[in-house]
Design a protein around this motif. Structure first.
Motif, short mmCIF file in Angstrom:
data_model
loop_
_atom_site.label_atom_id
_atom_site.label_comp_id
_atom_site.label_asym_id
_atom_site.label_seq_id
_atom_site.Cartn_x
_atom_site.Cartn_y
_atom_site.Cartn_z
N PRO A 13 -16.63 19.97 29.38
CA PRO A 13 -15.82 18.74 29.48
C PRO A 13 -15.99 17.89 28.23
O PRO A 13 -17.02 17.96 27.55
CB PRO A 13 -16.38 18.04 30.72
CG PRO A 13 -17.76 18.59 30.88
CD PRO A 13 -17.72 20.00 30.38
N GLN A 14 -15.00 17.12 27.91
CA GLN A 14 -15.05 16.26 26.73
C GLN A 14 -15.51 14.84 27.05
O GLN A 14 -15.98 14.12 26.18
CB GLN A 14 -13.67 16.23 26.06
CG GLN A 14 -13.16 17.61 25.64
CD GLN A 14 -14.13 18.32 24.71
OE1 GLN A 14 -14.51 17.77 23.66
NE2 GLN A 14 -14.53 19.53 25.07
N ALA A 15 -15.34 14.43 28.30
CA ALA A 15 -15.76 13.10 28.76
C ALA A 15 -15.91 13.18 30.27
O ALA A 15 -15.64 14.22 30.89
CB ALA A 15 -14.75 12.05 28.35
N MET A 16 -16.33 12.08 30.88
CA MET A 16 -16.54 12.11 32.33
C MET A 16 -16.34 10.72 32.93
O MET A 16 -16.38 9.71 32.22
CB MET A 16 -17.95 12.61 32.66
CG MET A 16 -19.07 11.69 32.18
SD MET A 16 -20.71 12.33 32.66
CE MET A 16 -21.77 10.97 32.12
N ARG A 17 -16.14 10.70 34.25
CA ARG A 17 -16.13 9.44 34.98
C ARG A 17 -17.57 8.99 35.17
O ARG A 17 -18.47 9.80 35.36
CB ARG A 17 -15.47 9.58 36.35
CG ARG A 17 -14.01 9.97 36.34
CD ARG A 17 -13.48 10.01 37.76
NE ARG A 17 -13.18 8.67 38.26
CZ ARG A 17 -13.08 8.34 39.55
NH1 ARG A 17 -13.32 9.24 40.49
NH2 ARG A 17 -12.77 7.12 39.91
N ILE A 35 -15.51 3.84 34.79
CA ILE A 35 -14.64 4.20 33.67
C ILE A 35 -14.40 5.71 33.68
O ILE A 35 -15.18 6.48 34.25
CB ILE A 35 -15.23 3.77 32.32
CG1 ILE A 35 -16.56 4.49 32.04
CG2 ILE A 35 -15.44 2.25 32.28
CD1 ILE A 35 -17.12 4.20 30.65
N ASP A 36 -13.30 6.13 33.05
CA ASP A 36 -12.90 7.53 33.08
C ASP A 36 -13.26 8.29 31.81
O ASP A 36 -13.10 9.51 31.76
CB ASP A 36 -11.38 7.65 33.29
CG ASP A 36 -10.96 7.18 34.67
OD1 ASP A 36 -11.71 7.41 35.63
OD2 ASP A 36 -9.88 6.57 34.79
N ASN A 37 -13.73 7.58 30.78
CA ASN A 37 -13.96 8.24 29.49
C ASN A 37 -15.38 8.02 28.98
O ASN A 37 -15.60 7.84 27.78
CB ASN A 37 -12.95 7.72 28.46
CG ASN A 37 -13.06 6.22 28.25
OD1 ASN A 37 -13.67 5.51 29.05
ND2 ASN A 37 -12.47 5.73 27.18
N ALA A 38 -16.35 8.06 29.91
CA ALA A 38 -17.74 7.92 29.50
C ALA A 38 -18.19 9.17 28.74
O ALA A 38 -17.72 10.28 29.02
CB ALA A 38 -18.63 7.72 30.72
N PRO A 39 -19.08 9.02 27.77
CA PRO A 39 -19.56 10.19 27.04
C PRO A 39 -20.40 11.10 27.93
O PRO A 39 -21.02 10.64 28.90
CB PRO A 39 -20.40 9.58 25.91
CG PRO A 39 -20.82 8.25 26.43
CD PRO A 39 -19.68 7.76 27.28
N GLU A 123 -20.45 11.51 36.36
CA GLU A 123 -19.89 12.74 36.92
C GLU A 123 -20.80 13.95 36.69
O GLU A 123 -20.84 14.88 37.49
CB GLU A 123 -18.51 12.99 36.31
CG GLU A 123 -17.74 14.14 36.92
CD GLU A 123 -16.36 14.31 36.31
OE1 GLU A 123 -15.62 15.19 36.78
OE2 GLU A 123 -16.02 13.54 35.37
#
Length: 349
Positions: A13-17, A35-39, A123
């Protein structure tokens, strides 16, 4: 063929919730945001000794808000934005070569990560062998998520300090660590006395407690002193009454131990802890061995507790399960300090 999952692949995955906070002013529950774009909890490739787990459940502990709310000292160790949470259960998404013999993609696992920037309310978590174990047959992911901190702490307080037939006093038997502590002491063959409120007495009895002290109706220290020096171990989950350690000279055997794992994060409490360890009895200290336990992730301990759970000797007591979107409400309830067992957040399906 090498099972090398360290190479970046299309499945990475590139990012996570994630639930994240940048401040804890007024309480973490007022500050965490979804947030939907956590590292990710690692920079690809996955470290060789790591297990990437997609989190299905996260069980909360008081430390999940107490540590972040310590302010600048903790901010230096865990820079923000950060995600809270230590305990998890879920499914293995990737495995590093060094642990490929122990885990496979798709395995159900559970465990604990130390307080970190990437907690279990994200996530994914990046776990290691010492803090991760397989979920045994017959144990749900929901129940397994409760083991990481509370059960492992109870085990590390009790197992090294008792033998079959010993008497143990668990101060605060109805909370997360207490409910596990009663059961673990019984699984080890001990006689268990515990304190709780009258409304939680039946719960503690159902977990195996042999004797109940209702702290709302009785003076816990006086009741214990009347029994004489019969206890091999005291596990203090709550830090009250304030005279419990000094009174232990009367009910704890000379070779016994007093293990402290609970109490408020305050200057007063720190002073009390220091006095117990260093002051002589006439200045407020006590005569018995005393330890403030810091939980250490241990793979073998996690496996033992899970085995007992699969055998029906230990079970998770869950007060309430919250949906992922309701994480702030879960923290609000946890902070009230009246939880029976554990609070769990369902993170994904």
């Amino acid at each position: 063929m090498s099972n090398n999952n360290n190479d970046t692949s299309p499945s990475t995955p590139q990012a996570m919730r994630a639930w994240v906070y940048t401040s804890t002013r007024g309480g973490i529950e007022k500050n965490i945001q979804l947030i939907d774009n956590a590292p990710l909890p690692f920079h690809p490739p996955l470290p060789n000794d790591a297990i990437l787990v997609k989190v299905h459940y996260s069980a909360l502990n008081p430390a999940d808000y107490k540590f972040p709310e310590l302010g600048l000292p903790m901010r230096a160790l865990i820079p923000t934005p950060a995600s809270p949470g230590m305990d998890f259960s879920g499914v293995v998404a990737q495995v590093g070569d060094a642990v490929a013999a122990s885990f496979r993609v798709g395995d159900n696992v559970f465990g604990r990560i130390p307080p970190s920037k990437h907690g279990s309310l994200g996530e994914y978590v990046c776990a290691h062998l010492d803090g991760c174990a397989a979920v045994p047959e017959g144990v749900s992911l929901q129940d397994a998520s409760c083991i990481g901190t509370a059960a492992q702490t109870a085990y590390q307080c009790i197992a090294p300090n008792v033998k079959e037939g010993d008497k143990v006093f668990v101060n605060g038997g109805s909370g997360g660590t207490g409910t596990f502590g009663i059961q673990i002491a019984k699984a080890l063959g001990c006689h268990v006395t515990t304190s709780c409120s009258g409304k939680n007495a039946e719960l503690c009895r159902s977990l195996g407690a042999d004797e109940i002290i209702d702290y709302t109706a009785e003076n816990v220290s006086q009741v214990l002193k009347a029994k004489g020096q019969v206890y091999q171990l005291v596990v203090d989950n709550v830090g009250t009454p304030s005279d419990l350690y000094k009174a232990a000279d009367h009910f704890l055997r000379p070779e016994g131990k007093f293990v402290q794992i609970g109490g408020e994060f305050s200057l007063t409490n720190i002073t009390t802890i220091m006095s117990r360890q260093f002051l002589p009895s006439f200045l407020g200290g006590g005569k018995r061995k005393w330890q403030y336990l810091v939980t250490n992730n241990t793979h073998a301990d996690l496996e033992q507790i899970a085995k007992w759970m699969s055998e029906g000797k230990v079970k998770a007591i869950i007060d309430e399960v919250f949906q992922y979107e309701d994480a702030p409400k879960a923290f609000e309830k946890l902070r009230k300090g009246r939880t029976r067992g554990k609070i769990v957040i369902k993170c994904s399906t």
